[in-house]
Design a protein around this motif. Structure first.
Motif, PDB file in Angstrom:
ATOM      1  N   GLU A 152       0.380 139.611 -23.817  1.00  0.00           N
ATOM      2  CA  GLU A 152       1.239 139.579 -23.074  1.00  0.00           C
ATOM      3  C   GLU A 152       1.878 138.305 -23.444  1.00  0.00           C
ATOM      4  O   GLU A 152       3.696 138.058 -23.381  1.00  0.00           O
ATOM      5  CB  GLU A 152       1.397 139.149 -21.455  1.00  0.00           C
ATOM      6  CG  GLU A 152       0.142 140.250 -21.089  1.00  0.00           C
ATOM      7  CD  GLU A 152      -0.193 140.001 -19.888  1.00  0.00           C
ATOM      8  OE1 GLU A 152      -0.273 141.355 -18.952  1.00  0.00           O
ATOM      9  OE2 GLU A 152      -0.966 139.634 -19.833  1.00  0.00           O
ATOM     10  N   VAL A 153       1.716 137.262 -23.603  1.00  0.00           N
ATOM     11  CA  VAL A 153       2.348 136.159 -24.478  1.00  0.00           C
ATOM     12  C   VAL A 153       3.582 136.755 -25.760  1.00  0.00           C
ATOM     13  O   VAL A 153       4.622 136.060 -26.065  1.00  0.00           O
ATOM     14  CB  VAL A 153       1.889 134.855 -24.537  1.00  0.00           C
ATOM     15  CG1 VAL A 153       2.308 133.510 -25.544  1.00  0.00           C
ATOM     16  CG2 VAL A 153       1.261 134.432 -23.360  1.00  0.00           C
ATOM     17  N   ARG A 154       2.423 136.865 -26.438  1.00  0.00           N
ATOM     18  CA  ARG A 154       3.314 137.302 -27.570  1.00  0.00           C
ATOM     19  C   ARG A 154       4.160 138.668 -27.463  1.00  0.00           C
ATOM     20  O   ARG A 154       5.415 138.364 -28.468  1.00  0.00           O
ATOM     21  CB  ARG A 154       1.910 138.603 -28.721  1.00  0.00           C
ATOM     22  CG  ARG A 154       2.711 138.850 -30.453  1.00  0.00           C
ATOM     23  CD  ARG A 154       1.263 139.411 -31.149  1.00  0.00           C
ATOM     24  NE  ARG A 154       0.542 138.559 -30.891  1.00  0.00           N
ATOM     25  CZ  ARG A 154      -0.722 138.242 -30.659  1.00  0.00           C
ATOM     26  NH1 ARG A 154      -1.285 139.255 -30.197  1.00  0.00           N
ATOM     27  NH2 ARG A 154      -1.795 137.577 -30.969  1.00  0.00           N
ATOM     28  N   LEU A 199       7.200 136.051 -26.303  1.00  0.00           N
ATOM     29  CA  LEU A 199       7.748 135.441 -27.245  1.00  0.00           C
ATOM     30  C   LEU A 199       9.135 136.475 -28.213  1.00  0.00           C
ATOM     31  O   LEU A 199       9.636 135.063 -29.034  1.00  0.00           O
ATOM     32  CB  LEU A 199       7.059 134.617 -28.237  1.00  0.00           C
ATOM     33  CG  LEU A 199       5.762 133.563 -27.379  1.00  0.00           C
ATOM     34  CD1 LEU A 199       4.360 133.102 -28.700  1.00  0.00           C
ATOM     35  CD2 LEU A 199       6.566 132.664 -27.571  1.00  0.00           C
ATOM     36  N   ALA A 200       8.277 137.927 -28.845  1.00  0.00           N
ATOM     37  CA  ALA A 200       8.909 137.751 -29.299  1.00  0.00           C
ATOM     38  C   ALA A 200      10.211 138.633 -28.608  1.00  0.00           C
ATOM     39  O   ALA A 200      10.668 139.503 -29.700  1.00  0.00           O
ATOM     40  CB  ALA A 200       8.464 139.676 -29.799  1.00  0.00           C
ATOM     41  N   LEU A 201      10.768 138.016 -27.424  1.00  0.00           N
ATOM     42  CA  LEU A 201      11.937 138.665 -27.184  1.00  0.00           C
ATOM     43  C   LEU A 201      12.466 137.391 -27.237  1.00  0.00           C
ATOM     44  O   LEU A 201      12.755 136.448 -26.962  1.00  0.00           O
ATOM     45  CB  LEU A 201      11.427 138.500 -25.396  1.00  0.00           C
ATOM     46  CG  LEU A 201      10.485 140.291 -25.167  1.00  0.00           C
ATOM     47  CD1 LEU A 201      10.790 140.153 -23.845  1.00  0.00           C
ATOM     48  CD2 LEU A 201      10.814 141.779 -26.388  1.00  0.00           C
ATOM     49  N   ASP A 202      14.272 138.195 -27.129  1.00  0.00           N
ATOM     50  CA  ASP A 202      15.607 137.092 -26.962  1.00  0.00           C
ATOM     51  C   ASP A 202      15.681 137.178 -25.941  1.00  0.00           C
ATOM     52  O   ASP A 202      16.196 137.809 -24.926  1.00  0.00           O
ATOM     53  CB  ASP A 202      16.721 137.602 -28.481  1.00  0.00           C
ATOM     54  CG  ASP A 202      17.746 137.179 -29.162  1.00  0.00           C
ATOM     55  OD1 ASP A 202      18.298 136.258 -27.462  1.00  0.00           O
ATOM     56  OD2 ASP A 202      18.847 137.603 -29.910  1.00  0.00           O
ATOM     57  N   LEU A 203      16.580 135.569 -26.067  1.00  0.00           N
ATOM     58  CA  LEU A 203      16.468 135.559 -24.534  1.00  0.00           C
ATOM     59  C   LEU A 203      18.091 136.456 -23.997  1.00  0.00           C
ATOM     60  O   LEU A 203      18.159 136.126 -23.241  1.00  0.00           O
ATOM     61  CB  LEU A 203      17.406 134.027 -24.489  1.00  0.00           C
ATOM     62  CG  LEU A 203      17.563 132.883 -23.710  1.00  0.00           C
ATOM     63  CD1 LEU A 203      16.327 132.735 -22.091  1.00  0.00           C
ATOM     64  CD2 LEU A 203      17.349 131.620 -23.665  1.00  0.00           C
TER      65      LEU A 203
END
Length: 157
Positions: free
Chosen positions: A73-75, A78-82
């Motif tokens: 879930e963290v991964r 982290l891969a998403l763009d703000l």
């Protein structure tokens, strides 16, 4: 923000990154192995060096883990763009899935609480032997549910 140990001119060494992020050096190494963070390089004497962005990522990971998110879930987060609308939707989906896991654990914890209270009610300490321990031994001798052997216990916490 006050840092306990300011980074060297090349970046944060692992102990400095640990102090600045609140993540232990051992966990930083583990997160590296899991591909969640990578040091920016190595110093002349082969120390790992982390950037301010790496320290931010470690704090982000620590926050997510404190919310009981899995490394997967963290991964994902982290891969998403703000700034991406599509990634915002993906973050909502990920959070909704995590909420489902949390709700399931809450059901498990409520069932565990009920079971523990019933177990506690087995004994008031006035008998010749402890009914709690006797009941636990009886449960340990009982056949496993479904006749399965070696089935791991349900994770409650």
């Amino acid at each position: 923000m006050v840092q306990a140990n300011p980074p060297s001119t090349q970046g944060y060494r692992i102990g400095e990154a640990a102090a600045a992020s609140g993540v232990s050096a051992a966990n930083i190494r583990w997160y590296e192995k899991q591909g969640l963070v990578a040091p920016q390089g190595r110093s002349d004497n082969s120390y790992r060096l982390y950037s301010a962005a790496d320290v931010h990522t470690l704090r982000f990971i620590r926050l997510c883990r404190a919310m009981d998110m899995s490394l997967d879930e963290v991964r994902t987060l982290l891969a998403l763009d703000l700034r991406s609308k599509a990634d915002c939707d993906a973050a909502c989906v990920a959070l909704d899935a995590h909420l489902g896991h949390v709700r399931e654990r809450l059901r498990e914890l409520r069932a565990l609480e009920k079971d523990l209270l019933a177990l506690r009610d087995c004994c008031d300490g006035s008998g010749p032997q402890c009914r709690i321990i006797e009941t636990l031994h009886a449960r340990a001798d009982a056949p496993l549910p479904g006749g399965e052997r070696g089935t791991p216990a349900t994770r409650h916490v």
